[in-house]
Design an enzyme around this catalytic site. Structure first.
Site, PDB file in Angstrom:
ATOM      1  N   SER A   1       0.807  -1.220   0.000  1.00  0.00           N
ATOM      2  CA  SER A   1       0.000   0.000   0.000  1.00  0.00           C
ATOM      3  C   SER A   1       0.838   1.267   0.000  1.00  0.00           C
ATOM      4  O   SER A   1       0.581   2.195  -0.778  1.00  0.00           O
ATOM      5  CB  SER A   1      -0.953   0.008   1.201  1.00  0.00           C
ATOM      6  N   ASP A   2       1.858   1.340   0.875  1.00  0.00           N
ATOM      7  CA  ASP A   2       2.615   2.591   0.924  1.00  0.00           C
ATOM      8  C   ASP A   2       3.488   2.776  -0.309  1.00  0.00           C
ATOM      9  O   ASP A   2       3.674   3.902  -0.782  1.00  0.00           O
ATOM     10  CB  ASP A   2       3.428   2.723   2.216  1.00  0.00           C
ATOM     11  N   CYS A   3       4.003   1.685  -0.873  1.00  0.00           N
ATOM     12  CA  CYS A   3       4.751   1.786  -2.134  1.00  0.00           C
ATOM     13  C   CYS A   3       3.830   2.269  -3.260  1.00  0.00           C
ATOM     14  O   CYS A   3       4.233   3.071  -4.107  1.00  0.00           O
ATOM     15  CB  CYS A   3       5.360   0.447  -2.503  1.00  0.00           C
TER      16      CYS A   3
ATOM     17  N   GLU B   1       3.058   6.123  -2.492  1.00  0.00           N
ATOM     18  CA  GLU B   1       4.193   7.016  -2.752  1.00  0.00           C
ATOM     19  C   GLU B   1       4.501   7.084  -4.255  1.00  0.00           C
ATOM     20  O   GLU B   1       4.836   8.159  -4.769  1.00  0.00           O
ATOM     21  CB  GLU B   1       5.420   6.564  -1.962  1.00  0.00           C
TER      22      GLU B   1
END
Length: 761
Positions: A483-485, A488
């Site tokens: 999710s964070d990859c 971002e």
């Protein structure tokens, strides 16, 4: 001499890619490469690391940088900047310091647009790969003498003074990693008392002084049983029949965290077959070396629950012990006898089917370095000459990384993650007229690294979540959404879409951004938090059954402040640029995400960071998410408390410094001594800027900026300091790119937002 090669697949017919190997980074040794001067430079870096290994334990990741800077003929032409006591930081000096780092960092970009970096540090990563190759008879074919020399160098460089090895390169010695690295040295050719500075003799003494290898933690017991230097009777059960349970059962593997289930999947196969590798003369010697008693007299049943206190961060609960004892005493004897052994045969086939599915879905990279040697070994056990095993061999290079401290095993690479952060730092610098080519190449890499399909076939039946529209941690071939990859990388694409295409390239197609939004929304829980890989929802009580003594929160998926913050920031920016797409869902997602972040705040105003060290990392993320959603120091108590936490932990030198011990202790622990950590200083600076500190009292930001500027090296980068990454509460990870990315980013934000320099530093 070693050379790093980018985006190459080679001529091996057993390797394939979804995007021409974009992001692949492999090391190869060329005995004829390099001038005498170049070789001397590398050797000097190695010797410097060895001399200072007890002061700075992570490597500076210098070898590929030497190569790239030579190839690009880079010379630092911008004069170094120093800020004297009492001197104001002028806009011009801030710009010069920023430009120096930006120019250097741009020159370090790989030919395919990403930034290379080490992503390693745990000392249990590499030995299992050596074990697997030893068992299969491929150790000498895959690892040359030069490989072995560098693998041993890494082991020597990170041996603790007491003779053991920690869970990670900065950790106290543990039985798990000491036994694994001792056996690894022996398999690489060292004698029982051999190795640099008597490494083997010192390690064996540590093992025997701390209870011997019978006290190794559960993963260690499993690998020792596979090798034949421990007995399966001394392991807790890992029955493959769990895969027969209804998927609605809370203990079905499909309900576990992906890393947990995909580690125990091949372990269950090997346990179910009671597989043991060839009993060679070396294996017989090791049996004699790592125990106090003769091997044949050890009472294996009695040591199943034994774990050295150094390893036992998360002790087994009484419920778990009762659970394993019941299966061991009643279940296993039943399942290994006719007619129930027929059930085991079917269970082994099911586990094998899942292993093949995961291998194919990841192009034989697998989900990570823990699973890679296990899956590879299982494929060899099934068919030693088969294509499945050959495809695994072809992807070993993807994990091998070389630094001045030797060869280590990557977690599986952080190419996408590092590049998404690096690009945001460069965009924030507002120097696109100077960094245009780097931005354009980086933009292309990010766009072409997006996962464009869901996992193959009936992926729900294989307990996989959607992946279309996501980004992975490493490269597209890896295939596992994060999710964070995703958030971002999506931010990068959205920011680039607002910039001139003649500078940064054509913007990403809207539908691909819509796919990214879809996956981010799918990973948000009812409590507003965003999970990392798959939707959370399994009962937290399952953590009581965590079998891994040295890690925590490993069993089920959780929501994380960092993933939630990144998602909020991406959705806020998306909503601004595409206001008509899923408007109500996105707005509700942002509101719920903010609520989750606010509720997760600690009483001291900080947030616990799960993937970095620790409260500074988490607080930077949290304040960034709150600021993106319109929360300010004046209208949000959580922002005020977060700012107060950062201001209260600033050090006398103007920086911040937090120990990795904050992660396992779950409380803020400052670094020992008086120095600050520059990466953490940069994060704290950006957190304060998110909290509006520049408008209230910029003095703390000036002090921090002064420290960063004065710490810049002659070349234009920043010195390597303490380890910076973390996972599962108790293990740390070295992100070597952080020492460049975050100081650049912080100086860029300082230059943009701190309008007036301090009057008195």
């Amino acid at each position: 001499m070693w050379r790093l090669k980018i985006a190459e697949g080679g001529n091996d017919p057993h390797i394939y890619s979804t995007n021409n190997f974009l992001g692949r980074q492999i090391w190869e040794f060329d005995p004829d490469a390099g001038t005498l001067e170049e070789r001397a430079e590398v050797e000097e870096a190695r010797q410097n690391f060895w001399r200072n290994r007890n002061e700075v334990k992570p490597s500076s990741d210098l070898l590929w940088k030497f190569q790239f800077l030579r190839e690009k003929k880079f010379k630092q032409r911008i004069p170094q900047v120093k800020i004297e006591d009492g001197e104001e930081i002028s806009y011009e000096k801030a710009t010069s310091a920023l430009r120096r780092s930006v120019h250097l960092f741009s020159a370090l970009q790989a030919s395919d647009g990403h930034w290379c970096a080490e992503n390693s540090g745990p000392m249990f990563y590499f030995p299992p790969l050596v074990f697997s190759l030893y068992i299969t008879g491929h150790l000498n074919a895959i690892f040359s003498a030069e490989h072995k020399k560098e693998i041993l160098r890494y082991i020597y460089c990170h041996q603790n003074e007491d003779g053991g090895w920690g869970l990670h390169i900065e950790g106290h010695s543990t039985m798990f990693c000491t036994v694994l690295n001792y056996i690894c040295m022996r398999m690489l050719g060292e004698g029982r008392d051999g190795g640099k500075d008597k490494a083997c003799e010192r390690a064996r003494k540590w093992i025997l002084d701390h209870g011997s290898a019978i006290a190794i933690s559960s993963w260690g017991k499993t690998w020792l049983a596979i090798l034949g230097v421990y007995e399966w009777a001394g392991c807790n059960p890992m029955p493959p029949e769990f895969w027969f349970l209804p998927s609605t059962s809370p203990i079905h593997p499909g309900n576990l965290l992906c890393y947990c289930r995909l580690t125990y999947l091949p372990m269950a196969y090997l346990y179910g077959k009671r597989f043991v590798g060839p009993i060679t003369p070396l294996i017989l010697q090791i049996r004699e070396e790592i125990y106090k008693e003769p091997y044949e007299k050890l009472k294996w049943r009695r040591v199943r629950h034994l774990c050295a206190k150094e390893d036992n961060y998360y002790p087994h609960t009484s419920i778990q012990i009762l659970f394993w004892d019941a299966i061991y005493t009643f279940g296993e004897p039943l399942l290994t006898r006719w007619p129930f052994n027929k059930l085991r045969e079917k269970a082994l086939k099911i586990t094998m089917d899942h292993i093949h599915y995961e291998d194919e879905s990841s192009r034989y990279i697998t989900i990570g370095c823990i699973e890679k040697p296990l899956d590879m070994l299982v494929c060899w056990v099934e068919d030693p000459k088969g294509d499945y095993f050959r495809r695994h061999l072809a992807r070993i290079k993807d994990y091998v990384w070389l630094g001045e401290d030797g060869i280590k095993m990557q977690s599986f690479g952080s190419q996408v993650w590092d590049t998404s952060l690096a690009l945001q730092a460069l965009i924030a610098s507002n120097l696109s007229d100077e960094t245009g080519p780097a931005l354009k190449e980086g933009h292309s890499f990010i766009k072409n690294s997006q996962v464009t399909e869901n996992p193959p076939g009936d992926f729900r039946r294989m307990f996989r979540h959607i992946s279309k529209g996501s980004w992975t941690f490493s490269d597209k071939d890896h295939g596992w959404q994060v999710s964070d990859c995703t958030a971002e990388s999506m931010k990068c694409c959205l920011l680039f879409s607002t910039m001139p295409p003649e500078i940064v390239g054509e913007k990403m197609e809207p539908q691909k951004l819509f796919d990214s939004v879809n996956i981010l929304l799918s990973l948000q829980s009812k409590n507003g938090g965003v999970s990392a890989w798959e939707p959370a929802g399994s009962g937290l009580w399952l953590e009581w059954l965590n079998p891994v003594e040295f890690l925590e929160d490993l069993v089920v998926e959780h929501e994380y402040v960092e993933c939630t913050s990144s998602t909020i920031q991406a959705l806020v920016l998306f909503k601004k640029l595409y206001p008509g797409h899923r408007t109500k869902e996105i707005q509700n997602s942002i509101i719920n995400g903010v609520k989750f972040i606010e509720e997760l705040q600690k009483p001291d105003g900080s947030w616990y960071g799960n993937w970095g060290i620790c409260f500074i990392y988490g607080t930077w993320f949290a304040l960034g998410g709150l600021a993106a959603a319109g929360k300010t120091y004046s209208n949000c108590l959580a922002v005020r408390k977060g700012v107060d936490f950062l201001l209260g932990s600033q050090r006398d030198d103007g920086g911040w410094g937090e120990s990795y011990l904050s992660c396992p202790k779950k409380e803020y622990v400052p670094l020992e001594g008086n120095h600050s950590n520059l990466v953490q200083t940069a994060m704290a600076m950006m957190g304060l800027i998110h909290g509006g500190q520049a408008d209230r009292d910029p003095a703390p930001l000036h002090r921090a900026a002064k420290l960063l500027i004065n710490s810049q090296t002659e070349l234009g980068d920043f010195p390597q300091q303490e380890i910076g990454g973390a996972f599962m509460r108790n293990c740390m990870l070295h992100y070597s790119a952080y020492r460049s990315i975050f100081p650049i980013w912080a100086l860029a934000e300082y230059r943009r937002h701190v309008a007036s320099p301090t009057k008195n530093i």
